[in-house]
Enzyme design. Structure first.
Site, PDB file in Angstrom:
ATOM      1  N   HIS C 123      44.181  27.838  57.312  1.00  0.00           N
ATOM      2  CA  HIS C 123      42.799  28.266  57.105  1.00  0.00           C
ATOM      3  C   HIS C 123      42.570  29.564  57.860  1.00  0.00           C
ATOM      4  O   HIS C 123      42.804  29.621  59.072  1.00  0.00           O
ATOM      5  CB  HIS C 123      41.843  27.186  57.617  1.00  0.00           C
ATOM      6  CG  HIS C 123      40.421  27.616  57.651  1.00  0.00           C
ATOM      7  ND1 HIS C 123      39.810  28.262  56.588  1.00  0.00           N
ATOM      8  CD2 HIS C 123      39.459  27.508  58.624  1.00  0.00           C
ATOM      9  CE1 HIS C 123      38.559  28.519  56.900  1.00  0.00           C
ATOM     10  NE2 HIS C 123      38.313  28.084  58.122  1.00  0.00           N
ATOM     11  N   HIS C 125      39.965  33.224  58.430  1.00  0.00           N
ATOM     12  CA  HIS C 125      38.668  33.885  58.265  1.00  0.00           C
ATOM     13  C   HIS C 125      38.877  35.327  57.801  1.00  0.00           C
ATOM     14  O   HIS C 125      38.036  36.186  58.068  1.00  0.00           O
ATOM     15  CB  HIS C 125      37.885  33.867  59.583  1.00  0.00           C
ATOM     16  CG  HIS C 125      37.316  32.530  59.953  1.00  0.00           C
ATOM     17  ND1 HIS C 125      36.414  32.378  60.980  1.00  0.00           N
ATOM     18  CD2 HIS C 125      37.500  31.293  59.427  1.00  0.00           C
ATOM     19  CE1 HIS C 125      36.080  31.097  61.085  1.00  0.00           C
ATOM     20  NE2 HIS C 125      36.729  30.409  60.166  1.00  0.00           N
ATOM     21  N   GLU C 152      52.045  42.937  40.594  1.00  0.00           N
ATOM     22  CA  GLU C 152      53.322  42.274  40.874  1.00  0.00           C
ATOM     23  C   GLU C 152      53.191  41.145  41.891  1.00  0.00           C
ATOM     24  O   GLU C 152      53.818  40.092  41.760  1.00  0.00           O
ATOM     25  CB  GLU C 152      54.346  43.305  41.382  1.00  0.00           C
ATOM     26  CG  GLU C 152      55.713  42.741  41.714  1.00  0.00           C
ATOM     27  CD  GLU C 152      56.518  42.307  40.488  1.00  0.00           C
ATOM     28  OE1 GLU C 152      56.089  42.585  39.337  1.00  0.00           O
ATOM     29  OE2 GLU C 152      57.589  41.685  40.670  1.00  0.00           O
ATOM     30  N   HIS C 208      33.036  32.823  54.412  1.00  0.00           N
ATOM     31  CA  HIS C 208      33.724  32.049  55.442  1.00  0.00           C
ATOM     32  C   HIS C 208      35.221  32.404  55.517  1.00  0.00           C
ATOM     33  O   HIS C 208      35.701  32.834  56.553  1.00  0.00           O
ATOM     34  CB  HIS C 208      33.505  30.558  55.131  1.00  0.00           C
ATOM     35  CG  HIS C 208      34.139  29.615  56.096  1.00  0.00           C
ATOM     36  ND1 HIS C 208      33.674  28.337  56.308  1.00  0.00           N
ATOM     37  CD2 HIS C 208      35.219  29.734  56.889  1.00  0.00           C
ATOM     38  CE1 HIS C 208      34.432  27.725  57.206  1.00  0.00           C
ATOM     39  NE2 HIS C 208      35.372  28.552  57.575  1.00  0.00           N
TER      40      HIS C 208
END
Lengths: 246, 246, 246, 246
Positions: C123, C125, C152, C208
């Site tokens: 995860h 930001h 590509e 986010h």
């Protein structure tokens, strides 16, 4: 005394690990991982993209396909005996082939550069290279090459084999070829561009990146750096409304 | 006891390697490679561009031409005996000259800075420097200098020799000279700019980069950093429609 | 021989430090800190943002919440016994829990990825991810996904589980979900996006960042790099007036 | 047993080097150089700009003025006995003072942050911070603060002392003060901004940079990172015509 055929047999059994084992940092099997680490940090080989190959005498050292470029090790390097076939791929004469890896899909393009006398060939997915291919297409059409003039960094690019470097007042021209679905299918486009621009040391690939080569590793790398500098500058110049050719 | 002439002879035979061998990280032959590694990471000396020179007493230490700046070693450094001729190049008094290398093409420009009392001179191809030379030319004409005011970082630049640093409310002015086909031919333009702007510690070269000097290595480097910060800020301000002079 | 229940008791007493102690750099407890250092340098996990989790057999390794990502150590890693509950958080089956730390708030989202067969989930930001969510919303509305074609680097993203990689002429689609006040409340949105786009390996979160997963660590990381490359390119293309889909 | 007066005398003679000598990487005299190296790499303390100070019990550790931030050593750190006078500077109670160096010109501003309960204060010349001060002035006038809302990274900034962190739907507000000719003269502006915005952990300085503080080193640093992320995002949003407040 061993023939090429014998080498191929040996590769199947011993895998010739000695070909990639050296304490010399200038050895191609050490240089390729070191270069790839640098290219990773420049954002040129993100997400396993791009590749590098070095010709050293009759040996072609090739980075593997699909590996994290900054983690590459000497033991991951393929070695081809020169000369070798470009096609079909399965008849290329590998004298060292790491298990569980495939050679770079760029291999026939690297071999094309070596046929033209290169000692090293670098392929990057640089975003600046991709962006200039898009800007050239929109501004000047699909057949136009990238052109820039009167920038000092142009002097980092050769005028052609044995012709010295470009001068400040020269115009640098880099041909652009269209991308293909499979990387190896770029080979005929690359060859056509080399024939049309026999002095070029680089070919841009639209929406893809660039192939840059040089007489040796240092020249290929520094020419690649100079070109990337010029592409980045050109994109920023375009944003600021400054023309590329004076 | 050895005359300059004797030194030159010694250079031809012993090459005076001791001049670039030191365990002191502050020794010029160690500082130049260290600085060049940093400048490479900032993108200032891409593709063998740029260079650095340090004056240490009667010795001028000079980086070689055409090498990968991040790989430079102490043993690659040239040493000139001060004073020395700027022209012709072949009469410069090298007391240490690495084999197979050439001294930086910037050498006469570095010597010009040392004649004006500098202890270190840095030359970069920073893209921000190149872009401001282009923006100034378009916005204010070919004779204008770069001007910026009322930015805190201006305080990192001297007001002139022995005059302290610029204040926040001052206007920083950096002259811009036109580029020439050969780097050494910039010398007369650099000298003219120094005469017209006797307080300047830097001269921009259109479409090329910048020369920055300082009383010592730390001042030259930090002044070069402050200027590059201001050039980058100026380009971003221009993109956002913000004027450089309040 | 120990049951899961016994493990939980052991965790409370011995804390099972052996689970995160290994000399193998490929061990998840060593890989997570190493990955987080890289992600910090890319600007993906600024200011304790973002996170990473690896599934290794029946063990889920999870980075802690609220720590400086570039300083993370193996001893800071949480270990969950798989399978485990997503909700309520206090019934998750931690077999190793560092004192004074909390597990990443992304934990239920990581567990969702593992339920779908992932071996690693990242995860970030990334600002490029945030900017494309804003551009898509303005240009195509709140229900649109991010789309880009004929670049590509798209070939670095899988077409779906067991379906190979996307081709150059394909269009990459990444769903975008709305952000929520609490990170764990993203779970139902993530699950809905996974159901609507069963082949996706990533979900953007408006304003986010992004969740990216892969069959193993190398695939999750290189897919995350390829996507970030595409988001950065897309933002630059938008600035230059170049469309994302050919 | 030694009084503050005695300490001052000792400083003059022994200089209390033990105060900055520790093998603990978490010791303030080791943390400040380490932080400054990171800040240098982010471009926050270019050309000797910026600074950092840590309060550790009754000792205030302060970086010196005018040094290359990435080369700073523990031995360059000043130590003040807390409490101490802000003005006049010569009456500040230094119990360790490196020879040939001056304490950071930011010292009274750091002391102001410590009076408000901070454990660490960071000052950067970040270009993103400078650019948002200019954009806010042009778009909303000289009295406006920086405002951004509905971006996940806002959750990295506290709502106020003992009030937890900002939520995703909150609006982050950072006051902006006008710059002054001398850094120490910013103190009254900083104090006024702190009084007007008692919950703020940062104050922007127009055309200069930012002061960020936190309860401890980790909080000050990660808050500084989160703010810089938001400033960079805000500048890019402005270029793309995206509003900062939803």
């Amino acid at each position: 005394m061993a023939s090429t055929q014998d080498n191929a047999v040996a590769a199947a059994t011993t895998n010739n690990d000695y070909l990639v084992q050296s304490d010399d940092p200038e050895h191609p099997a050490n240089l390729i991982p070191e270069l790839c680490r640098k290219f990773y940090n420049w954002g040129w080989v993100t997400g396993t993209g791009g590749g590098t190959s070095i010709r050293h005498g009759d040996h072609i050292f090739i980075a593997p396909s699909g590996v994290q470029k900054e983690l590459m090790k000497s033991e991951n390097i393929f070695v081809l005996q020169w000369p070798t076939k470009k096609y079909p791929a399965e008849e290329r004469n590998y004298i060292r082939r790491p298990l569980k890896l495939n050679p770079s899909a760029c291999t026939p393009l690297f071999l094309t550069a070596f046929e033209h006398g290169a000692g090293c060939c670098i392929h990057t997915h640089s975003q600046w290279a991709v962006l200039v291919t898009l800007l050239v297409e929109r501004e000047k059409g699909p057949d136009a090459c990238f052109e820039i003039s009167t920038i000092e960094q142009i002097k980092g690019i050769p005028r052609g084999k044995g012709k010295g470097m470009l001068g400040y007042h020269d115009t640098l021209r880099i041909p652009i070829i269209e991308n293909t679905a499979f990387e190896e299918d770029l080979t005929s486009g690359l060859e056509a561009a080399m024939n049309k621009y026999p002095d070029t040391y680089a070919v841009l690939v639209r929406r893809h990146g660039i192939y840059v080569w040089g007489d040796n590793v240092a020249k290929a790398k520094t020419q690649c750096e100079s070109l990337d500098y010029l592409f980045q500058l050109a994109v920023e110049m375009h944003k600021l409304g400054l023309p590329w050719v004076k």
